[in-house]
Write an enzyme that holds these catalytic residues in place. Sequence first.
Site, PDB file in Angstrom:
ATOM      1  N   SER A  69       2.576  -0.570   8.493  1.00 58.26           N
ATOM      2  CA  SER A  69       1.930   0.662   8.026  1.00 58.26           C
ATOM      3  C   SER A  69       2.671   1.911   8.506  1.00 58.26           C
ATOM      4  O   SER A  69       3.438   1.881   9.473  1.00 58.26           O
ATOM      5  CB  SER A  69       0.486   0.722   8.516  1.00 58.26           C
TER       6      SER A  69
HETATM    7  N1  SAH Z   1      -1.327  -4.284  10.797  1.00 57.76           N
HETATM    8  C1  SAH Z   1      -0.089  -4.633  10.146  1.00 57.76           C
HETATM    9  C2  SAH Z   1      -0.097  -4.184   8.695  1.00 57.76           C
HETATM   10  C3  SAH Z   1       0.552  -5.173   7.789  1.00 57.76           C
HETATM   11  S1  SAH Z   1       0.207  -4.919   6.065  1.00 57.76           S
HETATM   12  C4  SAH Z   1       1.112  -4.108  10.900  1.00 57.76           C
HETATM   13  O1  SAH Z   1       0.916  -3.350  11.872  1.00 57.76           O
HETATM   14  O2  SAH Z   1       2.229  -4.481  10.571  1.00 57.76           O
HETATM   15  C5  SAH Z   1      -1.260  -5.864   5.826  1.00 57.76           C
HETATM   16  C6  SAH Z   1      -1.170  -7.331   6.139  1.00 57.76           C
HETATM   17  O3  SAH Z   1      -2.390  -7.926   5.701  1.00 57.76           O
HETATM   18  C7  SAH Z   1      -0.048  -8.105   5.452  1.00 57.76           C
HETATM   19  O4  SAH Z   1       0.751  -8.717   6.421  1.00 57.76           O
HETATM   20  C8  SAH Z   1      -0.785  -9.151   4.602  1.00 57.76           C
HETATM   21  O5  SAH Z   1      -0.123 -10.390   4.520  1.00 57.76           O
HETATM   22  C9  SAH Z   1      -2.104  -9.259   5.353  1.00 57.76           C
HETATM   23  N2  SAH Z   1      -3.217  -9.805   4.580  1.00 57.76           N
HETATM   24  C10 SAH Z   1      -3.548  -9.558   3.283  1.00 57.76           C
HETATM   25  N3  SAH Z   1      -4.650 -10.262   2.936  1.00 57.76           N
HETATM   26  C11 SAH Z   1      -5.014 -10.970   4.042  1.00 57.76           C
HETATM   27  C12 SAH Z   1      -6.077 -11.886   4.312  1.00 57.76           C
HETATM   28  N4  SAH Z   1      -6.962 -12.225   3.383  1.00 57.76           N
HETATM   29  N5  SAH Z   1      -6.166 -12.402   5.560  1.00 57.76           N
HETATM   30  C13 SAH Z   1      -5.264 -12.084   6.520  1.00 57.76           C
HETATM   31  N6  SAH Z   1      -4.233 -11.232   6.320  1.00 57.76           N
HETATM   32  C14 SAH Z   1      -4.120 -10.683   5.097  1.00 57.76           C
END
Ligand code: SAH
Length: 209
Positions: A55
């Site tokens: 993010s």
């Molecule tokens: N907090 C993370 C943000 C990553 S983007 C960081 O600091 O890097 C959001 C993430 O949510 C992605 O990695 C995606 O694979 C995950 N995601 C999407 N749907 C999901 C679900 N149902 N359960 C777990 N993770 C999920």
Amino acid sequence: MSRLINTLISQGYLKSDALIDAFNTIRREEFIPDEFITEADTNIPLPIGYGQTISQPLTVAVMLELLDLQSGQKVLDVGSGSGWSSALMASAVGEDGLVIAVERIPELHDFGKKNIDKFGFVSMRRVKCVLGDGTQGYAAGAPYDRILVSASSDEIPEAYKKQLAVGGKMVLPIYNSLAYVEKRSEDDFYIERFPGFVFVPLVENSSLN
Ligand code: SAH
């Protein structure tokens, strides 16, 4: 202190000592694929593979300030991706706290876990990395003092409301806004919306393939 962190502080996004300390210690460059490392200190989301992004720092600062993390708290991080948010929160809740980091993409679960453990948080059991679908939260670890969700849904999932402790706080993206939720009693939720953010969608396992 990096220029980005200074800017986030001077613009009023980063405020609390615990988070300023976390942003300074848990450096974003440790959570980014090699080819984008030079961009780590830029205020934009960056690709981490599999169509996902780490993010934007401003968004993370806003979400974590709203979450109001305190020492010793138990936190659920849904969509832990690169591991940055989990490690920042582990720093903010201190050594008596616990972050449960749920990620559905196996390669990102591994990548995030490795990144988080650069700070020893996995081996010290301050972060537990779980591979799985977080749309239903993670009941085994409930109740949580805080819940952070980094991928957006259409409405606040009931499972999260249930797994949040009374007195607990949750921050999650709903469409392109941020929702801030306080659980005041078992069935009384205070909700505030902050528009103008962009997130990847929360993907349910049923929609895989
Ligand atoms: N907090 C993370 C943000 C990553 S983007 C960081 O600091 O890097 C959001 C993430 O949510 C992605 O990695 C995606 O694979 C995950 N995601 C999407 N749907 C999901 C679900 N149902 N359960 C777990 N993770 C999920």
